[in-house]
Write an enzyme that holds these catalytic residues in place. Structure first.
Site, short mmCIF file in Angstrom:
data_model
loop_
_atom_site.label_atom_id
_atom_site.label_comp_id
_atom_site.label_asym_id
_atom_site.label_seq_id
_atom_site.Cartn_x
_atom_site.Cartn_y
_atom_site.Cartn_z
N ALA A 120 0.81 -1.22 0.00
CA ALA A 120 0.00 0.00 0.00
C ALA A 120 0.84 1.26 0.00
O ALA A 120 0.36 2.34 0.35
CB ALA A 120 -0.92 0.00 1.23
N ASN A 188 2.70 -2.47 7.90
CA ASN A 188 3.61 -3.28 7.09
C ASN A 188 4.35 -2.40 6.09
O ASN A 188 5.46 -2.73 5.66
CB ASN A 188 2.82 -4.36 6.34
N HIS A 218 -0.19 7.68 3.46
CA HIS A 218 1.21 7.50 3.79
C HIS A 218 2.05 8.51 3.02
O HIS A 218 1.92 8.63 1.79
CB HIS A 218 1.70 6.09 3.44
#
Length: 267
Positions: A120, A188, A218
Protein backbone atom coordinates in the site's frame (compact mmCIF):
# COMPACT_ATOMS: atom_id res chain seq x y z
CA UNK A 1 5.17 -21.53 -12.47
CA UNK A 2 2.79 -22.68 -9.77
CA UNK A 3 1.63 -20.42 -6.94
CA UNK A 4 0.25 -21.22 -3.49
CA UNK A 5 -1.60 -18.59 -1.46
CA UNK A 6 -1.53 -18.71 2.33
CA UNK A 7 -4.67 -16.99 3.60
CA UNK A 8 -7.89 -16.17 1.76
CA UNK A 9 -8.78 -12.82 3.24
CA UNK A 10 -9.24 -9.61 1.24
CA UNK A 11 -5.73 -9.84 -0.27
CA UNK A 12 -5.33 -13.60 -0.65
CA UNK A 13 -8.70 -14.15 -2.28
CA UNK A 14 -8.13 -11.38 -4.83
CA UNK A 15 -4.74 -12.87 -5.73
CA UNK A 16 -6.16 -16.40 -5.98
CA UNK A 17 -8.99 -15.17 -8.23
CA UNK A 18 -6.54 -13.40 -10.56
CA UNK A 19 -4.51 -16.59 -10.87
CA UNK A 20 -7.58 -18.76 -11.43
CA UNK A 21 -8.86 -16.42 -14.14
CA UNK A 22 -5.54 -16.63 -15.98
CA UNK A 23 -4.84 -12.93 -15.59
CA UNK A 24 -1.17 -13.48 -14.64
CA UNK A 25 0.61 -14.90 -17.66
CA UNK A 26 2.84 -17.89 -16.97
CA UNK A 27 1.52 -18.57 -13.45
CA UNK A 28 -1.28 -20.81 -12.19
CA UNK A 29 -2.85 -21.41 -8.80
CA UNK A 30 -1.81 -24.72 -7.19
CA UNK A 31 -3.07 -24.57 -3.58
CA UNK A 32 -4.44 -22.30 -0.87
CA UNK A 33 -4.52 -22.33 2.89
CA UNK A 34 -7.10 -20.92 5.29
CA UNK A 35 -8.10 -21.30 8.93
CA UNK A 36 -11.70 -22.01 7.92
CA UNK A 37 -11.45 -24.76 5.30
CA UNK A 38 -15.20 -24.84 4.59
CA UNK A 39 -15.28 -21.06 4.06
CA UNK A 40 -12.30 -21.26 1.72
CA UNK A 41 -13.98 -23.98 -0.31
CA UNK A 42 -17.12 -21.85 -0.57
CA UNK A 43 -15.01 -18.88 -1.68
CA UNK A 44 -13.60 -21.00 -4.49
CA UNK A 45 -17.00 -22.27 -5.59
CA UNK A 46 -16.97 -19.96 -8.59
CA UNK A 47 -13.37 -20.69 -9.58
CA UNK A 48 -12.72 -22.27 -12.95
CA UNK A 49 -10.34 -24.74 -11.30
CA UNK A 50 -10.74 -24.94 -7.50
CA UNK A 51 -7.59 -26.17 -5.75
CA UNK A 52 -6.73 -28.01 -2.55
CA UNK A 53 -7.00 -26.27 0.81
CA UNK A 54 -3.98 -27.41 2.84
CA UNK A 55 -2.22 -26.43 6.08
CA UNK A 56 0.16 -23.48 5.85
CA UNK A 57 3.23 -25.66 6.24
CA UNK A 58 2.35 -27.74 3.18
CA UNK A 59 2.09 -24.88 0.69
CA UNK A 60 5.79 -25.04 -0.15
CA UNK A 61 5.43 -28.71 -1.12
CA UNK A 62 2.94 -27.84 -3.85
CA UNK A 63 4.17 -24.66 -5.56
CA UNK A 64 7.16 -22.76 -6.93
CA UNK A 65 5.94 -19.49 -5.40
CA UNK A 66 4.39 -19.09 -1.94
CA UNK A 67 2.43 -15.91 -1.20
CA UNK A 68 1.87 -15.21 2.51
CA UNK A 69 -1.41 -13.39 3.22
CA UNK A 70 -1.99 -14.83 6.69
CA UNK A 71 -2.07 -13.20 10.15
CA UNK A 72 1.38 -12.12 11.32
CA UNK A 73 1.21 -14.57 14.24
CA UNK A 74 1.56 -17.55 11.88
CA UNK A 75 4.14 -15.97 9.56
CA UNK A 76 6.80 -18.54 10.41
CA UNK A 77 4.54 -21.45 9.47
CA UNK A 78 4.46 -20.18 5.89
CA UNK A 79 7.89 -18.60 5.59
CA UNK A 80 10.06 -21.34 7.10
CA UNK A 81 9.09 -24.19 4.75
CA UNK A 82 9.04 -21.90 1.70
CA UNK A 83 12.61 -20.73 2.26
CA UNK A 84 13.81 -24.18 3.34
CA UNK A 85 12.58 -25.66 0.06
CA UNK A 86 14.15 -22.94 -2.05
CA UNK A 87 10.89 -21.39 -3.22
CA UNK A 88 10.12 -17.80 -4.15
CA UNK A 89 8.52 -16.45 -0.99
CA UNK A 90 6.34 -13.33 -1.16
CA UNK A 91 5.42 -11.98 2.32
CA UNK A 92 2.55 -9.58 2.87
CA UNK A 93 3.01 -9.42 6.67
CA UNK A 94 6.26 -7.54 6.09
CA UNK A 95 6.42 -6.35 9.69
CA UNK A 96 6.77 -9.97 10.76
CA UNK A 97 9.64 -10.33 8.32
CA UNK A 98 11.69 -8.02 10.54
CA UNK A 99 11.52 -10.65 13.29
CA UNK A 100 12.64 -13.40 10.90
CA UNK A 101 15.61 -11.85 9.13
CA UNK A 102 17.52 -15.08 9.65
CA UNK A 103 15.48 -16.29 6.67
CA UNK A 104 17.63 -14.11 4.40
CA UNK A 105 20.79 -16.05 5.30
CA UNK A 106 18.89 -19.29 4.97
CA UNK A 107 17.67 -18.25 1.51
CA UNK A 108 21.27 -17.75 0.40
CA UNK A 109 21.95 -21.39 1.24
CA UNK A 110 18.80 -22.90 -0.22
CA UNK A 111 18.46 -20.74 -3.32
CA UNK A 112 15.15 -19.27 -2.18
CA UNK A 113 14.17 -15.70 -3.07
CA UNK A 114 12.23 -13.41 -0.74
CA UNK A 115 10.29 -10.88 -2.81
CA UNK A 116 8.57 -8.12 -0.83
CA UNK A 117 5.75 -6.39 -2.76
CA UNK A 118 5.42 -2.62 -2.46
CA UNK A 119 1.93 -3.11 -1.01
CA UNK A 120 0.00 0.00 0.00
CA UNK A 121 3.02 2.28 -0.34
CA UNK A 122 4.58 4.34 -3.12
CA UNK A 123 8.03 4.93 -4.58
CA UNK A 124 10.08 1.99 -3.31
CA UNK A 125 11.86 2.00 -6.68
CA UNK A 126 13.18 5.51 -5.96
CA UNK A 127 14.17 4.54 -2.42
CA UNK A 128 16.04 1.46 -3.66
CA UNK A 129 17.87 3.56 -6.23
CA UNK A 130 18.80 6.21 -3.64
CA UNK A 131 20.08 3.47 -1.31
CA UNK A 132 22.78 2.65 -3.88
CA UNK A 133 24.22 6.01 -2.87
CA UNK A 134 23.97 7.70 0.52
CA UNK A 135 20.61 8.27 2.22
CA UNK A 136 20.67 10.72 5.09
CA UNK A 137 17.05 10.37 6.22
CA UNK A 138 13.93 8.35 5.50
CA UNK A 139 10.70 9.27 7.28
CA UNK A 140 7.23 7.83 6.89
CA UNK A 141 4.17 9.67 8.19
CA UNK A 142 1.02 7.54 8.32
CA UNK A 143 -2.45 8.95 8.94
CA UNK A 144 -5.39 6.63 9.49
CA UNK A 145 -8.99 6.95 10.67
CA UNK A 146 -8.90 6.38 14.45
CA UNK A 147 -10.96 3.19 14.38
CA UNK A 148 -8.48 1.72 11.91
CA UNK A 149 -5.85 1.85 14.65
CA UNK A 150 -8.03 0.81 17.59
CA UNK A 151 -6.80 -2.29 19.39
CA UNK A 152 -3.17 -2.04 18.23
CA UNK A 153 -0.86 -3.57 20.88
CA UNK A 154 1.13 -0.33 21.30
CA UNK A 155 -2.03 1.66 22.05
CA UNK A 156 -3.31 -0.94 24.50
CA UNK A 157 0.01 -1.28 26.34
CA UNK A 158 0.40 2.50 26.68
CA UNK A 159 -3.23 3.30 27.47
CA UNK A 160 -3.68 5.50 24.40
CA UNK A 161 -7.31 6.00 23.40
CA UNK A 162 -8.29 6.92 19.85
CA UNK A 163 -12.05 6.73 20.20
CA UNK A 164 -13.97 9.99 20.00
CA UNK A 165 -11.13 12.12 18.66
CA UNK A 166 -12.11 15.47 17.18
CA UNK A 167 -8.64 16.36 15.89
CA UNK A 168 -5.54 14.51 14.70
CA UNK A 169 -3.46 12.86 17.41
CA UNK A 170 0.06 11.51 17.00
CA UNK A 171 0.01 8.10 18.66
CA UNK A 172 3.51 6.91 17.79
CA UNK A 173 6.92 8.26 16.84
CA UNK A 174 9.96 6.04 16.62
CA UNK A 175 11.75 3.53 14.45
CA UNK A 176 10.09 1.43 11.78
CA UNK A 177 11.08 -1.66 13.76
CA UNK A 178 9.29 -0.51 16.91
CA UNK A 179 6.30 0.67 14.89
CA UNK A 180 5.95 -2.68 13.14
CA UNK A 181 6.02 -4.46 16.50
CA UNK A 182 3.49 -2.12 18.10
CA UNK A 183 1.11 -1.96 15.14
CA UNK A 184 1.45 -5.40 13.46
CA UNK A 185 -1.77 -5.06 11.46
CA UNK A 186 -1.30 -1.43 10.45
CA UNK A 187 2.19 -0.52 9.25
CA UNK A 188 3.61 -3.28 7.09
CA UNK A 189 4.37 -0.34 4.79
CA UNK A 190 6.98 0.92 7.26
CA UNK A 191 8.76 -2.44 7.22
CA UNK A 192 8.73 -2.56 3.42
CA UNK A 193 10.13 0.97 3.23
CA UNK A 194 12.89 0.13 5.68
CA UNK A 195 13.94 -2.97 3.73
CA UNK A 196 14.13 -0.96 0.51
CA UNK A 197 16.20 1.77 2.11
CA UNK A 198 18.30 2.20 5.26
CA UNK A 199 16.91 -0.48 7.54
CA UNK A 200 14.24 -0.69 10.24
CA UNK A 201 16.22 1.04 12.99
CA UNK A 202 17.25 4.11 10.96
CA UNK A 203 13.89 4.56 9.22
CA UNK A 204 11.68 6.92 11.22
CA UNK A 205 7.94 6.52 11.55
CA UNK A 206 5.08 8.71 12.75
CA UNK A 207 1.54 7.36 13.13
CA UNK A 208 -1.42 9.70 13.45
CA UNK A 209 -5.01 8.88 14.32
CA UNK A 210 -6.84 11.46 12.27
CA UNK A 211 -10.67 11.76 12.25
CA UNK A 212 -10.45 14.05 9.21
CA UNK A 213 -9.15 11.33 6.87
CA UNK A 214 -11.24 8.59 5.28
CA UNK A 215 -8.35 6.87 3.52
CA UNK A 216 -5.14 5.41 4.92
CA UNK A 217 -2.56 8.01 3.92
CA UNK A 218 1.21 7.50 3.79
CA UNK A 219 3.81 10.19 3.11
CA UNK A 220 7.46 9.29 2.49
CA UNK A 221 10.20 11.90 2.89
CA UNK A 222 13.70 10.97 1.69
CA UNK A 223 16.88 13.05 1.82
CA UNK A 224 19.77 11.48 -0.10
CA UNK A 225 22.93 12.56 -1.90
CA UNK A 226 21.25 11.73 -5.22
CA UNK A 227 17.81 13.26 -4.66
CA UNK A 228 15.35 14.72 -2.20
CA UNK A 229 11.74 13.66 -2.61
CA UNK A 230 8.39 13.55 -0.89
CA UNK A 231 5.60 11.21 -1.98
CA UNK A 232 2.06 10.72 -0.67
CA UNK A 233 -0.48 7.99 -1.36
CA UNK A 234 -4.12 7.89 -0.22
CA UNK A 235 -5.44 4.34 -0.33
CA UNK A 236 -9.04 3.44 -1.12
CA UNK A 237 -10.16 0.83 1.48
CA UNK A 238 -11.24 -2.59 0.24
CA UNK A 239 -14.87 -3.55 0.74
CA UNK A 240 -13.93 -6.84 2.43
CA UNK A 241 -11.59 -5.27 4.99
CA UNK A 242 -11.53 -1.46 5.43
CA UNK A 243 -8.11 -1.70 7.11
CA UNK A 244 -6.65 -3.01 3.84
CA UNK A 245 -6.32 -0.80 0.79
CA UNK A 246 -7.49 -2.05 -2.59
CA UNK A 247 -4.06 -1.38 -4.04
CA UNK A 248 -2.37 -3.93 -1.75
CA UNK A 249 -3.78 -6.96 -3.55
CA UNK A 250 -3.08 -5.29 -6.90
CA UNK A 251 0.52 -4.77 -5.81
CA UNK A 252 0.89 -8.48 -5.10
CA UNK A 253 -0.59 -9.35 -8.49
CA UNK A 254 1.83 -6.91 -10.16
CA UNK A 255 4.76 -8.43 -8.26
CA UNK A 256 3.74 -11.93 -9.38
CA UNK A 257 3.43 -10.73 -12.97
CA UNK A 258 7.03 -9.45 -12.90
CA UNK A 259 8.29 -12.96 -12.15
CA UNK A 260 7.54 -14.11 -15.72
CA UNK A 261 7.10 -10.86 -17.65
CA UNK A 262 9.24 -10.44 -20.79
CA UNK A 263 9.41 -6.69 -20.11
CA UNK A 264 9.66 -5.06 -16.68
CA UNK A 265 9.47 -1.30 -16.11
CA UNK A 266 10.92 0.24 -12.97
CA UNK A 267 13.92 -0.48 -10.77
Amino acid sequence: MTVAVGGLGAIGLAVAQALDEGRIEGLRLAAVSARDVAKAQRAMAGFRMPVRVVPLGELADLADVVVECAPAAVFGEVAGPAVERGRIFMPISVGAMLRHMDLVDRARRTGARIVVPTGALIGLDAVRAAAEGEIREVRLVTRKPPLGLAGAPYLVENGIAVEGLTEAKRVFEGSARDGAAGFPANVNVAAALSLAGIGPDATRLEIWADPAVTRNTHTIVVDADSARFTMTIENVPSEENPRTGKITALSVIAALRRLKAPLVAGT
